[in-house]
Structures are given as structure tokens and as C-alpha cells.
Motif scaffolding. Structure first.
Motif, PDB file in Angstrom:
ATOM      1  N   TYR A 280      -8.818 -27.855 -71.678  1.00  0.00           N
ATOM      2  CA  TYR A 280      -9.890 -26.901 -71.394  1.00  0.00           C
ATOM      3  C   TYR A 280      -9.866 -25.676 -72.307  1.00  0.00           C
ATOM      4  CZ  TYR A 280     -10.963 -29.582 -67.207  1.00  0.00           C
ATOM      5  OH  TYR A 280     -11.337 -30.593 -66.344  1.00  0.00           O
ATOM      6  N   ASP A 281      -9.026 -25.697 -73.322  1.00  0.00           N
ATOM      7  CA  ASP A 281      -8.899 -24.514 -74.167  1.00  0.00           C
ATOM      8  C   ASP A 281     -10.232 -24.061 -74.756  1.00  0.00           C
ATOM      9  OD1 ASP A 281      -6.240 -24.604 -73.587  1.00  0.00           O
ATOM     10  OD2 ASP A 281      -5.528 -24.885 -75.644  1.00  0.00           O
ATOM     11  N   ARG A 282     -11.066 -25.013 -75.130  1.00  0.00           N
ATOM     12  CA  ARG A 282     -12.340 -24.648 -75.767  1.00  0.00           C
ATOM     13  C   ARG A 282     -13.363 -24.132 -74.773  1.00  0.00           C
ATOM     14  NH1 ARG A 282     -14.252 -29.293 -79.729  1.00  0.00           N
ATOM     15  NH2 ARG A 282     -15.987 -28.951 -78.325  1.00  0.00           N
TER      16      ARG A 282
ATOM     17  N   ALA B 208      -6.362 -31.994 -63.207  1.00  0.00           N
ATOM     18  CA  ALA B 208      -7.115 -32.179 -64.445  1.00  0.00           C
ATOM     19  C   ALA B 208      -8.625 -32.148 -64.223  1.00  0.00           C
ATOM     20  CB  ALA B 208      -6.712 -33.494 -65.099  1.00  0.00           C
ATOM     21  N   GLY B 209      -9.072 -32.609 -63.054  1.00  0.00           N
ATOM     22  CA  GLY B 209     -10.512 -32.712 -62.823  1.00  0.00           C
ATOM     23  C   GLY B 209     -11.137 -31.496 -62.165  1.00  0.00           C
ATOM     24  N   LEU B 210     -10.329 -30.566 -61.656  1.00  0.00           N
ATOM     25  CA  LEU B 210     -10.886 -29.453 -60.877  1.00  0.00           C
ATOM     26  C   LEU B 210     -11.618 -28.404 -61.727  1.00  0.00           C
ATOM     27  CD1 LEU B 210      -8.013 -29.058 -58.255  1.00  0.00           C
ATOM     28  CD2 LEU B 210     -10.294 -30.019 -57.870  1.00  0.00           C
ATOM     29  N   PRO B 211     -11.046 -27.982 -62.872  1.00  0.00           N
ATOM     30  CA  PRO B 211     -11.780 -26.990 -63.682  1.00  0.00           C
ATOM     31  C   PRO B 211     -13.165 -27.496 -64.099  1.00  0.00           C
ATOM     32  CG  PRO B 211      -9.513 -27.190 -64.433  1.00  0.00           C
ATOM     33  CD  PRO B 211      -9.743 -28.305 -63.447  1.00  0.00           C
TER      34      PRO B 211
ATOM     35  N   GLU C 186     -10.027 -32.796 -50.780  1.00  0.00           N
ATOM     36  CA  GLU C 186     -11.428 -32.442 -50.522  1.00  0.00           C
ATOM     37  C   GLU C 186     -11.619 -30.936 -50.500  1.00  0.00           C
ATOM     38  OE1 GLU C 186     -12.731 -34.608 -47.108  1.00  0.00           O
ATOM     39  OE2 GLU C 186     -12.967 -36.462 -48.265  1.00  0.00           O
ATOM     40  N   ARG C 187     -10.662 -30.237 -49.902  1.00  0.00           N
ATOM     41  CA  ARG C 187     -10.754 -28.768 -49.877  1.00  0.00           C
ATOM     42  C   ARG C 187     -10.670 -28.211 -51.292  1.00  0.00           C
ATOM     43  NH1 ARG C 187      -8.683 -23.908 -47.717  1.00  0.00           N
ATOM     44  NH2 ARG C 187     -10.394 -22.524 -48.242  1.00  0.00           N
ATOM     45  N   ALA C 188      -9.764 -28.766 -52.103  1.00  0.00           N
ATOM     46  CA  ALA C 188      -9.606 -28.298 -53.481  1.00  0.00           C
ATOM     47  C   ALA C 188     -10.899 -28.515 -54.273  1.00  0.00           C
ATOM     48  CB  ALA C 188      -8.440 -29.023 -54.155  1.00  0.00           C
ATOM     49  N   ARG C 189     -11.501 -29.670 -54.089  1.00  0.00           N
ATOM     50  CA  ARG C 189     -12.748 -29.970 -54.811  1.00  0.00           C
ATOM     51  C   ARG C 189     -13.871 -29.045 -54.368  1.00  0.00           C
ATOM     52  NH1 ARG C 189     -13.282 -34.808 -57.532  1.00  0.00           N
ATOM     53  NH2 ARG C 189     -15.491 -34.842 -56.990  1.00  0.00           N
ATOM     54  N   SER C 190     -13.927 -28.786 -53.065  1.00  0.00           N
ATOM     55  CA  SER C 190     -14.962 -27.915 -52.540  1.00  0.00           C
ATOM     56  C   SER C 190     -14.799 -26.478 -53.066  1.00  0.00           C
ATOM     57  CB  SER C 190     -14.917 -27.986 -51.006  1.00  0.00           C
ATOM     58  OG  SER C 190     -15.413 -26.815 -50.436  1.00  0.00           O
ATOM     59  N   LEU C 191     -13.562 -25.995 -53.091  1.00  0.00           N
ATOM     60  CA  LEU C 191     -13.303 -24.649 -53.639  1.00  0.00           C
ATOM     61  C   LEU C 191     -13.658 -24.594 -55.123  1.00  0.00           C
ATOM     62  CD1 LEU C 191      -9.877 -23.868 -51.946  1.00  0.00           C
ATOM     63  CD2 LEU C 191     -11.919 -22.436 -51.734  1.00  0.00           C
ATOM     64  N   ALA C 192     -13.271 -25.625 -55.852  1.00  0.00           N
ATOM     65  CA  ALA C 192     -13.543 -25.654 -57.293  1.00  0.00           C
ATOM     66  C   ALA C 192     -15.044 -25.655 -57.564  1.00  0.00           C
ATOM     67  CB  ALA C 192     -12.884 -26.877 -57.920  1.00  0.00           C
ATOM     68  N   THR C 193     -15.770 -26.381 -56.721  1.00  0.00           N
ATOM     69  CA  THR C 193     -17.211 -26.506 -56.925  1.00  0.00           C
ATOM     70  C   THR C 193     -17.936 -25.190 -56.669  1.00  0.00           C
ATOM     71  OG1 THR C 193     -17.090 -28.829 -56.307  1.00  0.00           O
ATOM     72  CG2 THR C 193     -19.252 -27.802 -56.214  1.00  0.00           C
TER      73      THR C 193
END
Ligand code: ZN
Length: 257
Positions: free
Chosen positions: A230-232, A207-210, A182-189
Motif C-alpha cells: 500500500y505504499d503508493r 492485507a485486504g482491510l486497507p 466481520e467487525r474488522a471489515r465493517s470498521l475498515a469499510t
């Protein structure tokens, strides 16, 4: 992103960092390769070469055959315990100290970010730093675990006889730690910029965070050898050795002053 001939990828990333109000790093196995830790998904390399990690390093294997689990895991423990952080880990710690990096989210269990001095660290796959008794919850530090092995080669609790001691890492088949995710998702968002280092970004949850950062208008920077999904979408990609690329970005940041 259009690259002007006058600026290198490291300079472009330095400018992105300078312009970002909130930057987070996401790291994978590739950041620890220069420290001598093989990426287990690279076939034929290191201690994973002659075993199927899904077979021996899963929670089912731990419950079914703890002796075999530890036969595999114990040398891995001692191998990881000796490793030192490299220039890439150190560069991220420096960025945090200088107020240019909010936190590091890592898929690695090797403790090297902590050893390099990173303070806000989210370990989404746990860490080898501690192991816990699955019966009573008693926690043991890495250096204590070696004293817990019985004659069979199984780590057992010294409080409750027979209690199995398990590394506090996410084994195959186990749930990911909810709080860390949850912390990772919140930071990513909320990030203006996510710097992805040494990860092929193919494995959940990394894979889903970027995607979360991109969806909220942030930028993605990649520092990794080999392709990613995510290269593109990345604003910039640095494809060299992480232990050279990240110090180059620090040097470019210093030149911006
Ligand atoms: Zn116990």
C-alpha cells in the motif's frame, strides 16, 4: 500526497486524524517488536528460528502430536506472558481515550493492546489470554494453563479427563473467527482513516482491510519499517521505530490545539 517542506510526516498524520470522523488502527507484529517480541517471519530470530511454525503451530500438529505442539508452545506462552506494552501500544490507547480512535484491529495474540488499556480491540488471530478444552469448551485463563500439564507435557482439561486444551489463538490451518473478521471489515469499510502500524500488510486478513477503506474514499496511513503493498496508495508513511513515531504523532496532535 504532496509533502510540504514545512510539515513532518507525524504532523501530516496528526492533521489526518484531526480531520477524520472515524479512525481505526490495524496492527501487526511490528508494534510488539519494541516490547521484545520477535516477528516470527523475520528469519533467524527468536524462538521461531529453529522450527517451522507451520509444522508445529498448526491445528494438524496439535491434533496429531499435542506433546510436540506444547513443547514448542509452552515456552512461547511463558515468554509472551512476561512482556509489557510499549509506547506505541500506549499511544493508541491514549488516542482511543481521547475520542480520536474508534477501535484497534490486531493480528497479534500477545494481549499487549489490552494491557495498554485499549478497550475496543478486535483480535483477528485470537489471543493467548485464554485456552479452551476442545472436548467440553471449558475456558482457562493464561495463568491457569500451566497447572493443566500432565506427566507427558500435554495440557488436559480438569473437568473431562483426557480433553485436550488448546490456546484460543488461530493456529495455521484453522478458520479465522468469523465475528472478529466481520467487525474488522465493517470498521475498515466505514473508516475515514486507517492507521496501519507494524504490519507488512501481506497476510490475510490484514492485507485486504486497507483496500476496503480506500475503496470507500478513506485514507490509509502507514507506520512501519519496510515496504508494504500500500505504499503508493498511502496518504502518509512514517518509516521509523513505531515506539517513537506514534508518540511523535500524539505530540503533533497536541500542537494542533
Ligand atoms: Zn473439557
Amino acid at each position: 500526497m504532496k509533502r510540504s517542506a514545512a510539515s513532518t510526516a507525524a504532523e501530516q498524520l496528526a492533521a489526518l486524524i484531526r480531520g477524520s470522523a472515524s479512525t481505526v488502527a490495524l496492527t501487526g507484529a511490528g508494534i510488539s517488536v519494541p516490547s521484545g517480541i520477535p516477528d516470527f517471519r523475520t528469519p533467524g530470530e527468536g524462538i521461531w528460528s529453529d522450527v517451522d511454525p507451520f509444522e508445529v503451530a498448526s491445528i494438524d500438529a496439535f491434533r496429531r502430536d499435542p506433546k510436540r505442539f506444547w513443547e514448542f508452545y509452552r515456552p512461547r506462552f511463558s515468554m509472551l506472558g512476561d512482556k509489557r506494552p510499549n509506547a506505541a501500544h500506549e499511544a493508541l490507547a491514549t488516542l482511543e481515550t481521547e475520542g480520536m480512535l474508534e477501535a484497534v484491529i490486531t493480528q497479534n495474540i500477545d494481549r499487549l493492546h489490552r494491557a495498554a488499556g485499549t478497550r475496543d480491540l478486535i483480535e483477528v488471530h485470537g489471543s493467548i489470554a485464554t485456552s479452551s478444552c476442545v472436548a467440553c469448551g471449558r475456558s482457562y485463563g493464561l495463568e491457569e494453563v500451566d497447572e493443566l500439564f500432565d506427566a507427558r507435557g500435554i495440557a488436559v482439561c480438569d473437568v473431562c479427563p483426557g480433553g485436550l486444551v488448546k490456546p484460543d489463538v488461530v493456529l495455521f490451518g484453522e478458520m479465522l473467527p468469523v465475528e472478529a473478521i466481520e467487525r474488522a471489515r465493517s470498521l475498515a469499510t466505514s473508516a475515514d482513516l486507517m492507521i496501519c502500524v507494524g504490519s507488512s500488510l501481506e497476510v490475510f486478513p490484514a492485507a485486504g482491510l486497507p483496500e476496503l477503506t480506500l475503496a470507500h474514499g478513506g485514507d490509509i496511513a502507514l507506520i512501519t519499517i519496510g515496504p508494504t503493498p500500500y505504499d503508493r496508495d498511502a496518504a502518509v508513511k512514517l518509516g521509523g521505530d513505531v515506539a517513537a513515531e506514534l508518540p511523535a504523532v500524539l505530540a503533533a496532535l497536541a500542537d494542533l490545539d
